[in-house]
Every structure is written in C-alpha cells, then in structure tokens.
Design a protein around this motif. Structure first.
Motif, PDB file in Angstrom:
ATOM      1  N   ALA A 126       0.826  -1.205   0.000  1.00  0.00           N
ATOM      2  CA  ALA A 126       0.000   0.000   0.000  1.00  0.00           C
ATOM      3  C   ALA A 126       0.863   1.259   0.000  1.00  0.00           C
ATOM      4  O   ALA A 126       0.503   2.272  -0.614  1.00  0.00           O
ATOM      5  N   LEU A 127       2.009   1.182   0.660  1.00  0.00           N
ATOM      6  CA  LEU A 127       2.910   2.333   0.732  1.00  0.00           C
ATOM      7  C   LEU A 127       3.390   2.755  -0.659  1.00  0.00           C
ATOM      8  O   LEU A 127       3.594   3.939  -0.933  1.00  0.00           O
ATOM      9  N   LEU A 128       3.560   1.781  -1.558  1.00  0.00           N
ATOM     10  CA  LEU A 128       4.005   2.094  -2.915  1.00  0.00           C
ATOM     11  C   LEU A 128       2.941   2.861  -3.695  1.00  0.00           C
ATOM     12  O   LEU A 128       3.259   3.625  -4.601  1.00  0.00           O
ATOM     13  N   ALA A 129       1.665   2.676  -3.345  1.00  0.00           N
ATOM     14  CA  ALA A 129       0.584   3.317  -4.078  1.00  0.00           C
ATOM     15  C   ALA A 129       0.122   4.614  -3.421  1.00  0.00           C
ATOM     16  O   ALA A 129      -0.499   5.458  -4.083  1.00  0.00           O
ATOM     17  N   PHE A 130       0.404   4.796  -2.125  1.00  0.00           N
ATOM     18  CA  PHE A 130      -0.087   5.986  -1.415  1.00  0.00           C
ATOM     19  C   PHE A 130       0.993   6.425  -0.422  1.00  0.00           C
ATOM     20  O   PHE A 130       1.079   5.952   0.706  1.00  0.00           O
ATOM     21  N   ALA A 152      -6.640  13.274   1.954  1.00  0.00           N
ATOM     22  CA  ALA A 152      -7.879  12.493   1.818  1.00  0.00           C
ATOM     23  C   ALA A 152      -8.434  12.626   0.407  1.00  0.00           C
ATOM     24  O   ALA A 152      -8.957  11.649  -0.170  1.00  0.00           O
ATOM     25  N   PHE A 153      -8.345  13.811  -0.181  1.00  0.00           N
ATOM     26  CA  PHE A 153      -8.836  14.035  -1.545  1.00  0.00           C
ATOM     27  C   PHE A 153      -8.048  13.180  -2.547  1.00  0.00           C
ATOM     28  O   PHE A 153      -8.622  12.569  -3.448  1.00  0.00           O
ATOM     29  N   VAL A 154      -6.704  13.125  -2.383  1.00  0.00           N
ATOM     30  CA  VAL A 154      -5.870  12.302  -3.267  1.00  0.00           C
ATOM     31  C   VAL A 154      -6.261  10.834  -3.143  1.00  0.00           C
ATOM     32  O   VAL A 154      -6.346  10.102  -4.135  1.00  0.00           O
ATOM     33  N   LEU A 155      -6.522  10.388  -1.903  1.00  0.00           N
ATOM     34  CA  LEU A 155      -6.918   9.000  -1.694  1.00  0.00           C
ATOM     35  C   LEU A 155      -8.231   8.697  -2.418  1.00  0.00           C
ATOM     36  O   LEU A 155      -8.365   7.672  -3.094  1.00  0.00           O
ATOM     37  N   VAL A 156      -9.178   9.615  -2.299  1.00  0.00           N
ATOM     38  CA  VAL A 156     -10.498   9.394  -2.925  1.00  0.00           C
ATOM     39  C   VAL A 156     -10.394   9.413  -4.445  1.00  0.00           C
ATOM     40  O   VAL A 156     -10.955   8.547  -5.132  1.00  0.00           O
ATOM     41  N   ALA A 161      -7.854   3.729  -6.462  1.00  0.00           N
ATOM     42  CA  ALA A 161      -7.780   2.803  -7.604  1.00  0.00           C
ATOM     43  C   ALA A 161      -6.426   2.105  -7.645  1.00  0.00           C
ATOM     44  O   ALA A 161      -6.337   0.897  -7.910  1.00  0.00           O
ATOM     45  N   ARG A 162      -5.346   2.861  -7.385  1.00  0.00           N
ATOM     46  CA  ARG A 162      -4.014   2.257  -7.402  1.00  0.00           C
ATOM     47  C   ARG A 162      -3.873   1.217  -6.281  1.00  0.00           C
ATOM     48  O   ARG A 162      -3.265   0.160  -6.469  1.00  0.00           O
ATOM     49  N   LEU A 163      -4.419   1.512  -5.125  1.00  0.00           N
ATOM     50  CA  LEU A 163      -4.344   0.574  -3.999  1.00  0.00           C
ATOM     51  C   LEU A 163      -5.067  -0.726  -4.332  1.00  0.00           C
ATOM     52  O   LEU A 163      -4.573  -1.825  -4.041  1.00  0.00           O
ATOM     53  N   ARG A 164      -6.227  -0.618  -4.931  1.00  0.00           N
ATOM     54  CA  ARG A 164      -6.973  -1.831  -5.287  1.00  0.00           C
ATOM     55  C   ARG A 164      -6.213  -2.646  -6.335  1.00  0.00           C
ATOM     56  O   ARG A 164      -6.277  -3.877  -6.346  1.00  0.00           O
ATOM     57  N   ASP A 165      -5.493  -1.940  -7.224  1.00  0.00           N
ATOM     58  CA  ASP A 165      -4.723  -2.640  -8.245  1.00  0.00           C
ATOM     59  C   ASP A 165      -3.614  -3.500  -7.646  1.00  0.00           C
ATOM     60  O   ASP A 165      -3.252  -4.541  -8.209  1.00  0.00           O
ATOM     61  N   VAL A 166      -3.043  -3.058  -6.512  1.00  0.00           N
ATOM     62  CA  VAL A 166      -1.963  -3.832  -5.907  1.00  0.00           C
ATOM     63  C   VAL A 166      -2.488  -4.763  -4.824  1.00  0.00           C
ATOM     64  O   VAL A 166      -1.737  -5.302  -4.019  1.00  0.00           O
TER      65      VAL A 166
END
Length: 803
Positions: A126-130, A152-156, A161-166
């Motif tokens: 997760a750290l790689l994506a956020f 929080a805005f960047v996460l939303v 999407a990037r987190l779900r991909d990994v």
C-alpha cells in the motif's frame, strides 16, 4: 482486481480476462493500446499477482478504511485492518490482528494463519501506491493515522484505484465512493402531462430537478457557499462530498439556460447508465405513474398489452399475434416507426391488416395508407385483405391504367383505406405519390431497401420521412439484416432516422467496428438502440407457436461427373492465370464471375456451356442426367417424392438452369413443371401458385428462381424444399424455405441442400457455417466478401480436392 478474481479457486483463469482485453483493448496487431497511467496500473497488478497470487491465493488482504472528520475538525482518520477476499464486508481491525500474534485469527468462518505477517505485507504494498501512508507506519503495530483534507482528496480521487490494483482493499465514506455519482449531477422527477390522446417522443414533460453530489441534493446557493471554502472535500447536510473546480461553473450554465425535458430525454436516460443532460450526469430519476408505465413498455421490461382482434376483423388472432398488434398500436401512439420482423410464416400480413382494422374501428384511419411490396405478393395482399378485413377499401396503384396525374390519383383514392403498389412504381411515380397526404407508409419484404444507396431504397425512405405527412411507418420483413450492418441503418433510416444518426456517423460508430473488427461491445450497443423498434419471434420458439410440424434439413452430398471434373479444372486454371494478371480494380468482379461459373459447372456442364434446351434433340435429354452427378441424385430423391404423392419446391439462382431443368424434368416425367422466375408476369405467377397450392391434380414439382420466388408466397402444399444450387447467404435460403414452412403447413418439411464435395461449394459451405454465430448476431454472410480474396486464398478455395 480482474487478475485477482481470475485466479480465485474454481475461477476460469485467464481466458475471460484475455477475451475482455481482445474485445476492448487489442488492436489488429494484437498489442494493447494503453496510456501511461493504464500501463502503470497494469504493471502494478501484474507484479502483485506474480508475487502473491501466483504462489498462493490469500484468504484476506490488507484494507484501509477512511472516516470523515468529527464535527468542527479537519483531519480525516484512516484505519488499518484485514478484509476477506471472498466477502469484502468481513473486516477485522489492525488492533485485533496485532493482538493475535502468531496465533490464528477468525474472520467470519475463515481461519487466518499469521494474520500479522499478512497485514504487514499488504501495508508495504500500500505504501508504494499511497506515499502519505509512510507517516502512519512508524509504529511497530500501526492501527490508524490521520490525513489532511488534501491527502484524503488524493486517496479518494486517484490513490484508491491504485491501492486496489496492488491488492489492497479501500473503504470510502458512502457519499465519496460512487464513481460518477461523486460528480455534480442532477436528480430529476418527471411525469407525463394529462392528455386525452397520444403524444410523441418530443413531448415536453412536467419536471423538476435538483443538483446532486454523492446522493446529497443541493441548490446553486449551496454550491456557491461550499465553493467559497476552497476545499476539494466539503461537508453538506451531514455528508462529506467532493467539489470539483468546474462544478459551480457548470451549475451556473445549466441554470441560465434550463433546457426543456422531453419524453425522448426520459427514454434515453432510463435506457443508458451514465447518460447526461446538458453535460451534467443524471444521478437519480423518478418517473410519475403515467410516465413509468410508458418507460416500462418502451424498454420492453414490460411488454405492451396485447390487443384482441378488432371489430370487423374476420378471423382469430393467435396469442403472439395479439401481442404483435398491441406492440404496433403502442409504437403508433408515440408516432414511432415499427419493424415487425417475425420469422417467415408467422403471419405478419395478418397482424398488419389487424392493425389497420384497429385504426378504422377506433375511427383513427382518416387518410389512405400506402403499402409497398414486391410485384409477386400484390395479389396475395388483395386476397388476404378481402378475407380478413372486408371493411377496408383496398386499391392498387399498378399497371398501365394507373392514375398519372395528381387530380386523377386524388379521385381514385377517394374513400380508399389501403393503396397497394410496387417498389418499382414507388421509384418511378415518386413525385406523384409524394403529393398524397398518406396517413402511413408500410413496406413489405423490407429487405428490398437494404442497399441504402439504391434508388428504390432512397424513394422509400424519402416517402416515409417523418414530417412529410405519414403519421406512422411500418416495415415487414423476416430478415431485418441479411448481409451487413448497413442494411439495419437503411431500415432504421426509413422508420426512425434519429435513432442511428446519419450514415457517416453510423459507419464510423457501428459498421466498421462490427464488420471489420468484430467489436461485440458496439454490437450490443447497436442492438440496444434498435431493440425497442424491432419485434422478432421465431417459429422454432415453442412458446410462440407449438403446432407447427418439424423441419428437417439434409445435406445432399454429390460428386462430379467426368465431364464436370474436366470442365471445372480447366476453368480454374484459366481463370486463376487471368485474375493474377488483371489490374487490381478488375479482380473483384473476376473472382465473383469465377465462383458463379464454378457453381454452374457443379449444376451441369450444359449450363456453363450455355446450351439451349430449345435446340436440343432426343439424345440431349437421354444423356442429360449422366453428365451431372447432382441431377442424378436429384432424380433419385424426386422419384421417391412423386411416388409418395408429395409436392416439392425446387429453388435455383440461375434462370438459365431453371429452363434447362424444367425441360429435362418434363421430358422425364411427362408432366407439367411450372417455372416462376423474374420475367413471369403477375397473372401467370398467381396462376402457377394457385394450381400448385389448390388444384388436387396440379403439378407435383414447382421450379422457382430464388430471387423471384423466395419471398411473399404461401406454398404450404409442398412438403419438400430443394436448394439445388446454393446461395451463400443463409438468410436468403431460409427465407425461400419458409414458402413451405409456415402457418398452414400440416406435414413435416424436408429441406434438401445440395453440396458438391471437394469443390468450391463444400469449402464455402464450411466457411459460412463458421460465420453463422456472427450472422445470428446481426452480421450476415453474403457473397461479396469472397471477392476480396488474394490469388493464393482463391486457389485454395476453388481447386478440386483429390478425393
């Protein structure tokens, strides 16, 4: 996410995913066309699969859950935990994970081994994506962290999407997890106005609207106040919503030029997810009771109510015909064109006559209706109208004595309900017919307008153009599409021109993607757009009709007689050399000419050599069958047919072959064999049909050319159908077969399709069968596509097999 699902236990693996890529992303060279962001996401997902999923599918994954700030505070809380792969609603917080240590941890009915290691590995990915997550992983057993509004805005917006991909689960607040629903959009409530009679798609509805973001409604003043906070995430009515820079500008533009809202808009919005109105997405749509009833029927979620046979109709409608009548009346209510595309023999003529009688009984038939049909079926229309709708006054615009001036035509149409004419006269007398204020225009055997550039097609489309006078437009056809998707455009341009747009748009949006690339997504979209206007029922559907006898199709394989083999090989050798030397612009025509010549040779050498039976002596007929293996097999089957007292239809695409075969069969069996072809007069045509169909001592065999006799005839006296030479279009052959296989048929129908083994007939038959599934999905299989082959492909196609 798709990769992970593809490798769940019991899943189908890579095949569905690869199919999706091929349908939506692959170009002709097999390479994926991805932008930079898509490439990064695919690489990340692939790496995650190789590192974790390929080795072992874990029962749970790391999960990040975002919580909105408490009242009066700005910082958002992000909690860590594990989430079940099979059921994402099952979650366990990080505190319980760390407390479990090396022991197993229950997640619903799942027992997690080493849950701490599983969470730690997931947080590392997760750290790689956020990147802001690094701040929350300082502790040995991290459970949560706080985010600024910007983080929080960047996460939303992007990181989720990037987190779900990994392979990391993300749970967002309800108002921020709706994809397009997180954009500023509209919530609409609409209802049909109270009216005494029908209305059109352009009818303005009674409606009201509100702005909506994330399921929360707001007005323009609310937007102005929230925009003043200059924060991408703001709180409104107790919910946190995402406010984008252009939202206020779009809202102001919509309010300054509020558009009318029509029935057409309502149909479009309810039929397509993600539709917009003035560039704003519609998030919620509520229809009043009257409008809801129309929407359900129009989208075929609920079929229009069936209508019984109207007063004055001399006959009984079958249940599916009552539904067809109700469907025609429903679309007529909205001034929309309808294509009744029932299978051949299900009674389209009767349903149309019942509809016209319905209009007359309701006192809605105020002006004459023009019905355009092939010459071969005009008499059938007159007879059917006289039998089923004697109250309708029917007139023919046909023959040398037809009116030639507007005054004479106006006089002839006085008190007339239905006018019958032909496609040829529609084109020839277009200026005269265009001066009549027709209540409706009906085209029978509507495949006649499939070539949109043909003059008769343009004349029909122009005659039925909305706004020119006709209140309704109806097409009747058993084959709405025979060869190409463009035929569907020509049909819809006659019925409802706005549905598929103009021809250049249709060619780029649908025809090329479907015909050239087999794009199934475009095909589904096309079928969805035309579906409300086309009603098609099949005889093979027992829920439609259960009392039609069986149809048995037989492939009659034959060889070549010695003379045929010699002539076939000689023709192939000479033609291939000539085609190879020809300029590119001439090859297409020469290829089709070769195929035609080879099919003629497969029938009989006399046809290819253009031998005239009128000049033949007794020896010609004595040797006739010996020269063709196909004729020998045909005689064997016909011998059984005639001994049993059955009757048969024999179809050919060559008029010259029909004359040769007629002479031979009459010489052999010493009885009449009528031949119906293009030059047969209307009177002779009907006399042939009546003798075959109604005369107990009439002819047992009936020869017909496929083009002249393959439509519009009722020949249920036949229990055998022979396709002596093949037309490489299954829709046309089936249409001809249905002259016998239709309502009224009492016996099993045997369909004999002749194929010369080892020849071009066998190879193209195989190719057509391979394309049959696509043909069923709108794209047909005509013969022109064969003309584009190069010489090597053509040689493989036409060369005789040694065996």
């Amino acid at each position: 996410g798709q990769l992970r699902e593809a490798f769940q236990p019991g899943a189908a693996g890579l095949d569905p995913l690869l199919s999706a890529w091929e349908d939506g992303l692959a170009s002709r060279d097999g390479k994926l066309k991805l932008d930079e962001e898509e490439q990064e996401r695919l690489c990340g997902a692939s790496n995650h699969w190789r590192e974790t999923v390929a080795g072992k599918v874990a029962p749970a994954r790391a999960c990040l859950e975002l919580f909105t700030p408490p009242e009066g505070e700005e910082l958002w809380e992000l909690k860590f935990g594990l989430q079940a792969e099979a059921d994402p609603s099952l979650r366990v917080p990080a505190g319980l994970v760390w407390a479990a240590g090396d022991s197993n941890l229950a997640l619903g009915e799942i027992q997690l081994e080493q849950p701490g290691a599983l969470l730690l590995e997931g947080l590392g990915r997760a750290l790689l994506a956020f990147e802001p997550l690094e701040r929350g992983l300082d502790a040995a057993t991290p459970e949560a962290m706080q985010l600024t509004p910007a983080e929080a805005f960047v996460l939303v917006r992007t990181a989720a999407a990037r987190l779900r991909d990994v392979g990391v689960g993300v749970v967002l607040p309800a108002s921020l997890s709706g994809g397009l629903a997180s954009r500023l959009g509209l919530a609409i409530t609409a209802e049909l106005p109270e009216k005494s009679r029908g209305f059109t798609l352009g009818e303005t509805l009674e409606w009201r609207w509100e702005f909506m973001i994330g399921g929360v409604t707001l007005n323009l003043k609310d937007l102005e106040k929230l925009s003043a906070k200059r924060s991408p995430l703001v709180q409104h009515k107790g919910a946190w919503i995402e406010l984008r820079p252009l939202d206020l500008k779009n809202a102001e533009k919509f309010c300054s030029a509020e558009p009318p809202f029509s029935l057409d808009d309502a149909l479009r919005i309810t039929g397509n997810e993600g539709e917009t109105l003035s560039r704003l997405p519609v998030h919620a749509f509520t229809a009043g009771p009257r409008l809801q009833a129309v929407l359900e029927q129009y989208h075929q979620q609920k079929a229009p109510d069936p209508l019984p046979a109207p007063p004055g109709f001399a006959g009984q409608l079958r249940p599916y015909q009552e539904r067809g009548l109700g469907w025609l009346a429903f679309l007529h209510r909205f001034d929309q064109g309808a294509c009744l595309a029932d299978d051949m023999g299900l009674g389209k003529t009767i349903q149309l006559l019942a509809f016209l009688q319905h209009l007359k009984a309701e006192e809605e038939l105020k002006r004459p209706v023009l019905l355009v049909a092939p010459t071969s079926v005009l008499t059938n229309w007159k007879r059917e109208a006289a039998a089923f709708t004697p109250d309708l006054t029917v007139n023919e615009h046909y023959g040398p004595r037809r009116p030639s001036s507007p005054e004479a035509l106006k006089k002839a149409l006085k008190g007339v309900d239905l006018v019958l004419t032909t496609y040829g006269l529609l084109q020839r007398d277009s200026e005269l017919l265009d001066k009549v204020d027709w209540q409706g225009v009906v085209i029978d055997e509507a495949q006649a307008i499939k070539n949109h550039a043909a003059k008769q097609s343009m004349a029909a489309r122009d005659m039925g153009r909305p706004g020119k006078g006709p209140r309704f437009r109806i097409a009747l056809t058993g084959t709405p599409v025979e060869n190409r998707v463009s035929e569907l455009w020509a049909l819809m341009d006659f019925l409802n021109p706005k549905v598929l747009g103009d021809e250049p748009f249709f060619r780029q949006r649908y025809r090329m993607p479907i015909e050239r690339y087999g794009d199934m997504s475009s095909l589904r979209d096309l079928k969805g757009r035309v579906g409300p206007f086309i009603l098609r029922r099949l005889k093979t559907d027992k829920s439609i009709i259960s009392d039609l006898p069986e149809k048995v199709e037989l492939s009659e394989w034959v060889g070549l007689a010695p003379e045929q083999k010699k002539l076939y090989s000689k023709t192939v050798d000479e033609s291939l050399d000539a085609i190879a030397r020809s300029p590119l612009g001439q090859k297409h025509g020469q290829v089709l000419a070769l195929l035609t010549k080879l099919k003629q040779i497969c029938n009989h050498p006399a046809l290819a050599l253009k031998q005239d039976p009128a000049d033949a002596d007794a020896s010609f007929f004595k040797e006739f069958a010996a020269r063709s293996a196909k004729v020998q097999r045909l005689e064997e089957i016909l011998e059984e047919v005639m001994e049993a007292g059955d009757r048969a239809l024999l179809f050919t695409q060559f008029a010259e072959w029909g004359h040769l075969l007629k002479a031979h069969l009459e010489h052999k069996w010493r009885q009449e064999v009528p031949f119906l072809y293009g030059s047969t007069s209307k009177t002779e045509r009907q006399a042939m049909v009546d003798r075959f169909q109604d005369d107990p001592r009439g002819p047992q065999l009936f020869l017909l050319s496929l083009k002249a006799g393959g439509v519009g005839l009722n020949l249920t006296r036949a229990s055998h159908v022979f396709h002596i030479d093949r037309w490489w279009n299954p829709a046309v052959e089936n249409q001809a077969t249905d002259r016998a296989y239709r309502i009224g048929q009492q016996n099993r129908v045997m369909v004999h399709k002749f194929i010369t083994s080892g020849s071009v007939e066998e190879r193209i038959d195989r190719m057509i069968k391979e394309k049959s599934k696509l043909a069923e999905d709108i794209v047909g299989s005509g013969e022109d596509w064969l003309g584009g082959m190069d010489v090597s492909q053509l040689k493989e196609l036409v060369t005789l097999s040694e065996d």
